[in-house]
Design a protein around this motif. Structure first.
Motif, PDB file in Angstrom:
ATOM      1  N   ILE A 197       0.908  -1.115   0.140  1.00 28.95           N
ATOM      2  CA  ILE A 197      -0.019   0.020   0.027  1.00 28.95           C
ATOM      3  C   ILE A 197       0.915   1.239  -0.110  1.00 28.95           C
ATOM      4  CG2 ILE A 197      -1.756   1.415   1.375  1.00 28.95           C
ATOM      5  CD1 ILE A 197      -2.442  -1.453   2.731  1.00 28.95           C
ATOM      6  N   ILE A 198       0.501   2.174  -0.827  1.00 29.28           N
ATOM      7  CA  ILE A 198       1.327   3.597  -0.828  1.00 29.28           C
ATOM      8  C   ILE A 198       0.331   4.714  -0.134  1.00 29.28           C
ATOM      9  CG2 ILE A 198       2.569   5.173  -2.152  1.00 29.28           C
ATOM     10  CD1 ILE A 198       3.664   3.161  -3.884  1.00 29.28           C
ATOM     11  N   VAL A 213      -8.671  -1.423  -1.945  1.00 32.62           N
ATOM     12  CA  VAL A 213      -7.540  -1.252  -2.947  1.00 32.62           C
ATOM     13  C   VAL A 213      -6.692  -2.462  -3.011  1.00 32.62           C
ATOM     14  CG1 VAL A 213      -7.473   1.352  -3.233  1.00 32.62           C
ATOM     15  CG2 VAL A 213      -6.250   0.250  -1.533  1.00 32.62           C
ATOM     16  N   VAL A 214      -6.544  -2.974  -1.665  1.00 34.46           N
ATOM     17  CA  VAL A 214      -5.786  -4.054  -1.550  1.00 34.46           C
ATOM     18  C   VAL A 214      -6.167  -5.523  -2.553  1.00 34.46           C
ATOM     19  CG1 VAL A 214      -4.820  -6.185  -0.186  1.00 34.46           C
ATOM     20  CG2 VAL A 214      -4.377  -3.790   0.397  1.00 34.46           C
ATOM     21  N   MET A 215      -7.491  -5.650  -2.224  1.00 29.89           N
ATOM     22  CA  MET A 215      -8.236  -6.724  -2.979  1.00 29.89           C
ATOM     23  C   MET A 215      -8.239  -6.469  -4.497  1.00 29.89           C
ATOM     24  SD  MET A 215      -9.465  -8.672  -0.784  1.00 29.89           S
ATOM     25  CE  MET A 215     -10.659  -9.630  -1.398  1.00 29.89           C
ATOM     26  N   ALA A 216      -8.256  -5.340  -4.917  1.00 40.15           N
ATOM     27  CA  ALA A 216      -8.281  -4.844  -6.457  1.00 40.15           C
ATOM     28  C   ALA A 216      -6.923  -4.969  -6.944  1.00 40.15           C
ATOM     29  CB  ALA A 216      -8.798  -3.625  -6.661  1.00 40.15           C
ATOM     30  N   ALA A 217      -5.932  -4.835  -6.048  1.00 36.03           N
ATOM     31  CA  ALA A 217      -4.579  -4.611  -6.685  1.00 36.03           C
ATOM     32  C   ALA A 217      -4.241  -6.271  -6.751  1.00 36.03           C
ATOM     33  CB  ALA A 217      -3.483  -4.312  -5.503  1.00 36.03           C
ATOM     34  N   LYS A 218      -4.686  -6.983  -5.953  1.00 43.89           N
ATOM     35  CA  LYS A 218      -4.415  -8.618  -6.204  1.00 43.89           C
ATOM     36  C   LYS A 218      -5.160  -9.203  -7.613  1.00 43.89           C
ATOM     37  CE  LYS A 218      -4.955 -10.137  -1.702  1.00 43.89           C
ATOM     38  NZ  LYS A 218      -5.376 -11.251  -0.735  1.00 43.89           N
ATOM     39  N   GLU A 219      -6.168  -8.403  -7.830  1.00 39.34           N
ATOM     40  CA  GLU A 219      -6.860  -8.843  -8.923  1.00 39.34           C
ATOM     41  C   GLU A 219      -6.416  -8.387 -10.301  1.00 39.34           C
ATOM     42  OE1 GLU A 219     -11.326  -8.582  -8.774  1.00 39.34           O
ATOM     43  OE2 GLU A 219     -11.429  -9.135 -10.973  1.00 39.34           O
ATOM     44  N   ALA A 242      -4.207  -0.636  -7.918  1.00 36.45           N
ATOM     45  CA  ALA A 242      -5.368   0.143  -7.833  1.00 36.45           C
ATOM     46  C   ALA A 242      -5.341   1.382  -6.707  1.00 36.45           C
ATOM     47  CB  ALA A 242      -6.534  -0.937  -6.862  1.00 36.45           C
ATOM     48  N   GLY A 243      -6.200   2.267  -6.786  1.00 33.37           N
ATOM     49  CA  GLY A 243      -6.137   3.488  -6.247  1.00 33.37           C
ATOM     50  C   GLY A 243      -7.400   4.313  -5.981  1.00 33.37           C
ATOM     51  N   ALA A 244      -7.515   5.038  -5.113  1.00 34.40           N
ATOM     52  CA  ALA A 244      -8.657   5.810  -4.516  1.00 34.40           C
ATOM     53  C   ALA A 244      -9.072   6.885  -5.491  1.00 34.40           C
ATOM     54  CB  ALA A 244      -8.527   6.212  -3.323  1.00 34.40           C
ATOM     55  N   ILE A 245      -9.932   7.291  -6.042  1.00 29.96           N
ATOM     56  CA  ILE A 245     -10.171   8.454  -6.610  1.00 29.96           C
ATOM     57  C   ILE A 245     -11.336   9.199  -6.111  1.00 29.96           C
ATOM     58  CG2 ILE A 245      -9.551   7.434  -8.792  1.00 29.96           C
ATOM     59  CD1 ILE A 245     -12.633   6.975  -9.529  1.00 29.96           C
ATOM     60  N   GLN A 282      -3.108   3.803  -2.530  1.00 27.68           N
ATOM     61  CA  GLN A 282      -3.205   2.995  -3.685  1.00 27.68           C
ATOM     62  C   GLN A 282      -2.392   1.908  -3.185  1.00 27.68           C
ATOM     63  OE1 GLN A 282      -0.914   5.472  -6.631  1.00 27.68           O
ATOM     64  NE2 GLN A 282      -2.743   6.765  -6.993  1.00 27.68           N
ATOM     65  N   ALA A 283      -2.548   0.691  -4.102  1.00 24.23           N
ATOM     66  CA  ALA A 283      -2.086  -0.530  -3.642  1.00 24.23           C
ATOM     67  C   ALA A 283      -1.579  -0.960  -5.116  1.00 24.23           C
ATOM     68  CB  ALA A 283      -2.984  -1.356  -3.158  1.00 24.23           C
ATOM     69  N   PHE A 284      -0.571  -2.034  -4.802  1.00 24.88           N
ATOM     70  CA  PHE A 284       0.155  -2.663  -5.701  1.00 24.88           C
ATOM     71  C   PHE A 284       0.750  -4.048  -5.769  1.00 24.88           C
ATOM     72  CE2 PHE A 284       0.822   1.920  -5.915  1.00 24.88           C
ATOM     73  CZ  PHE A 284       0.651   2.369  -7.417  1.00 24.88           C
ATOM     74  N   LEU A 285       0.599  -5.046  -6.427  1.00 26.52           N
ATOM     75  CA  LEU A 285       1.756  -6.167  -6.529  1.00 26.52           C
ATOM     76  C   LEU A 285       3.076  -5.679  -6.305  1.00 26.52           C
ATOM     77  CD1 LEU A 285       0.051  -8.663  -8.928  1.00 26.52           C
ATOM     78  CD2 LEU A 285      -0.033  -8.681  -6.539  1.00 26.52           C
ATOM     79  N   PHE A 286       3.666  -6.217  -5.326  1.00 25.46           N
ATOM     80  CA  PHE A 286       4.934  -5.367  -5.095  1.00 25.46           C
ATOM     81  C   PHE A 286       6.032  -5.704  -6.324  1.00 25.46           C
ATOM     82  CE2 PHE A 286       9.227  -5.513  -3.887  1.00 25.46           C
ATOM     83  CZ  PHE A 286       9.676  -4.385  -3.009  1.00 25.46           C
ATOM     84  N   ASP A 287       5.799  -6.727  -6.868  1.00 26.89           N
ATOM     85  CA  ASP A 287       6.995  -6.945  -8.034  1.00 26.89           C
ATOM     86  C   ASP A 287       6.620  -5.939  -9.116  1.00 26.89           C
ATOM     87  OD1 ASP A 287       8.189  -8.806  -6.527  1.00 26.89           O
ATOM     88  OD2 ASP A 287       7.229 -10.335  -7.519  1.00 26.89           O
ATOM     89  N   ILE A 288       5.320  -5.452  -9.413  1.00 27.53           N
ATOM     90  CA  ILE A 288       4.990  -4.692 -10.237  1.00 27.53           C
ATOM     91  C   ILE A 288       5.458  -3.243 -10.013  1.00 27.53           C
ATOM     92  CG2 ILE A 288       2.873  -3.572 -11.397  1.00 27.53           C
ATOM     93  CD1 ILE A 288       1.529  -5.966 -11.736  1.00 27.53           C
TER      94      ILE A 288
END
Ligand code: C5P
Length: 239
Positions: free
Chosen positions: A110-111, A127-133, A137-140, A172-178
């Protein structure tokens, strides 16, 4: 899923005025950054919290961590721009620089800005669930003002249709590797002038980025009057 958070707090707070960067300003006697850290610490599934601060504020941050008992926090030295600060925060996991702290490389990171203290579990888990999928993902939020571009002569060049655009907020959240790969590949120009992590992930890693509607309380404490607003929300929550 191992989840970690990186909180950029390395800015100088120029727009707020005054000598103290906004993230260290006291609100009801407690520094703003400490509320944001507390909001993260209340969530059991966030393992490590990296707070990135500029070199001159490391001692201040250490004393905040000590005073308020922020046990999951690791302090990392920031860079001259927000992107460079975030990159430094991510490097800690990738390069295992703090191996003695047993930092676990997260699947999702998460950032979240240190100056957005009212973040809640609902938006963080979305955002974490959406990043996994989707990878990212980020809030707007809807735009408050219309965005316009000025021409070289200082007159209006064009304006954007407000209803079609959104303000990119945090978290915002991301798969770390990405996201780590995106920061590794991006140019110095991106690091110095870019303002959007989702954009880096899209451009360099061709991921999708899911946009999640956030609440107005996610706003970024930027100007002095925002500190008063933050103070009144905190008072309301206490009473
Ligand atoms: O400047 P801006 O409002 O975009 O800052 C958002 C967040 O990024 C703030 O929490 C600020 O402290 C952080 N930041 C940083 N390193 C910088 C500049 C800003 O961590 N060099």
């Amino acid at each position: 899923t191992p989840v970690a958070a990186v909180l950029p707090a390395g800015g100088s707070g120029e727009r707020l005025g005054g000598a103290t960067p906004k993230q260290f300003c006291a609100v009801q006697g407690r520094p703003l950054v400490s509320y944001t850290v507390r909001a993260m610490e209340r969530i059991s599934w966030i393992a490590d919290i990296i707070v990135v601060v500029s070199p001159e504020n490391i001692e201040i941050m250490k004393s905040i961590v000590e005073r308020y008992g922020h046990k999951r926090v690791t302090i990392v030295k920031g860079g001259i721009t927000r992107h460079r600060s975030i990159f430094n925060g991510l490097k800690v996991f990738a390069e295992n620089k703090f191996s003695n702290h047993l930092l676990q490389k997260p699947e999702v990171v998460i950032i979240h800005d240190a100056v957005r203290p009212f973040v809640e579990e609902d938006i963080l888990s979305k955002v974490v669930m959406a990043a996994k999928e989707h990878g990212a993902a980020g809030a707007i939020r809807p735009l408050v003002s219309t965005v316009i571009a000025s021409a070289a002569d200082g007159c209006l060049d064009h304006s954007l249709e407000r209803a079609r655009y959104r303000a990119s907020e945090m978290p915002q959240a991301f798969l770390f590797d990405i996201i780590y790969e995106a920061y590794r590949q991006c140019t110095d120009y991106d690091l110095d002038y870019g303002t959007e992590c989702l954009h880096l992930a899209l451009k360099y890693c061709k991921t999708n980025a899911k946009l999640v509607e956030g609440t107005a309380d996610l706003w970024k404490v930027t100007y002095k009057r925002d500190l008063y607003a933050a103070e009144s929300i905190i008072k309301d929550n206490l009473s």
